[in-house]
Design a protein around this motif. Structure first.
Motif, short mmCIF file in Angstrom:
data_model
loop_
_atom_site.label_atom_id
_atom_site.label_comp_id
_atom_site.label_asym_id
_atom_site.label_seq_id
_atom_site.Cartn_x
_atom_site.Cartn_y
_atom_site.Cartn_z
N SER A 72 0.79 -1.23 0.09
CA SER A 72 -0.14 0.15 -0.09
C SER A 72 0.92 1.28 -0.15
CB SER A 72 -0.99 0.14 1.21
OG SER A 72 -1.68 1.24 1.29
N LYS A 73 1.82 1.28 0.77
CA LYS A 73 2.64 2.33 0.84
C LYS A 73 3.51 2.53 -0.33
CE LYS A 73 4.74 2.13 4.82
NZ LYS A 73 5.76 1.90 5.98
N ILE A 74 4.00 1.53 -0.98
CA ILE A 74 4.87 1.78 -2.39
C ILE A 74 3.87 2.32 -3.35
CG2 ILE A 74 6.91 0.40 -1.66
CD1 ILE A 74 6.07 -1.79 -3.38
N GLY A 75 2.63 1.63 -3.25
CA GLY A 75 1.79 1.86 -4.36
C GLY A 75 1.33 3.61 -4.26
N LYS A 76 1.28 3.97 -2.97
CA LYS A 76 1.07 5.43 -3.07
C LYS A 76 2.04 6.18 -3.31
CE LYS A 76 -2.37 4.94 0.55
NZ LYS A 76 -2.78 4.93 2.11
N LYS A 77 3.53 5.82 -3.09
CA LYS A 77 4.52 6.61 -3.41
C LYS A 77 4.33 6.48 -5.17
CE LYS A 77 8.03 5.92 0.19
NZ LYS A 77 9.08 5.54 0.45
#
Length: 91
Positions: A72-77
């Motif tokens: 989720s975190k890398i997708g948002k980045k």
């Protein structure tokens, strides 16, 4: 882990100098060409399904080590980076 290959131990200053010498002699595109050649060879020997299998294994391993929130975190980045580069975001 023993290194049974010729040449300096990977990650050492000697190995870096060797890599820099190759880049100076052949150019940085050389690495793209040999990577593609190796990838095509593996694809020919093992088939394209091999890449799906190792991708799935790698994803499962990453999920175990990092947790599902990591994706989720890398997708948002990634989404932020793409949005920042689009012409619409410059208005």
């Amino acid at each position: 882990m023993a290194n049974n290959k010729r040449g300096p131990e990977p990650g050492t200053q000697q190995a870096r100098r060797g890599g820099q010498a190759v880049r100076a002699k052949y150019g940085s595109e050389f690495y793209s060409k040999i990577g593609k050649k190796g990838g095509d060879s593996v694809k020919e020997k093992r088939g394209p399904q091999f890449y799906a299998e190792i991708g799935k294994k790698g994803g499962e391993s990453t999920k175990r080590q990092q947790g599902s929130e990591f994706y989720s975190k890398i997708g948002k980045k990634g989404g932020e980076h793409v949005r920042a580069d689009t012409p619409e975001s410059n208005h």
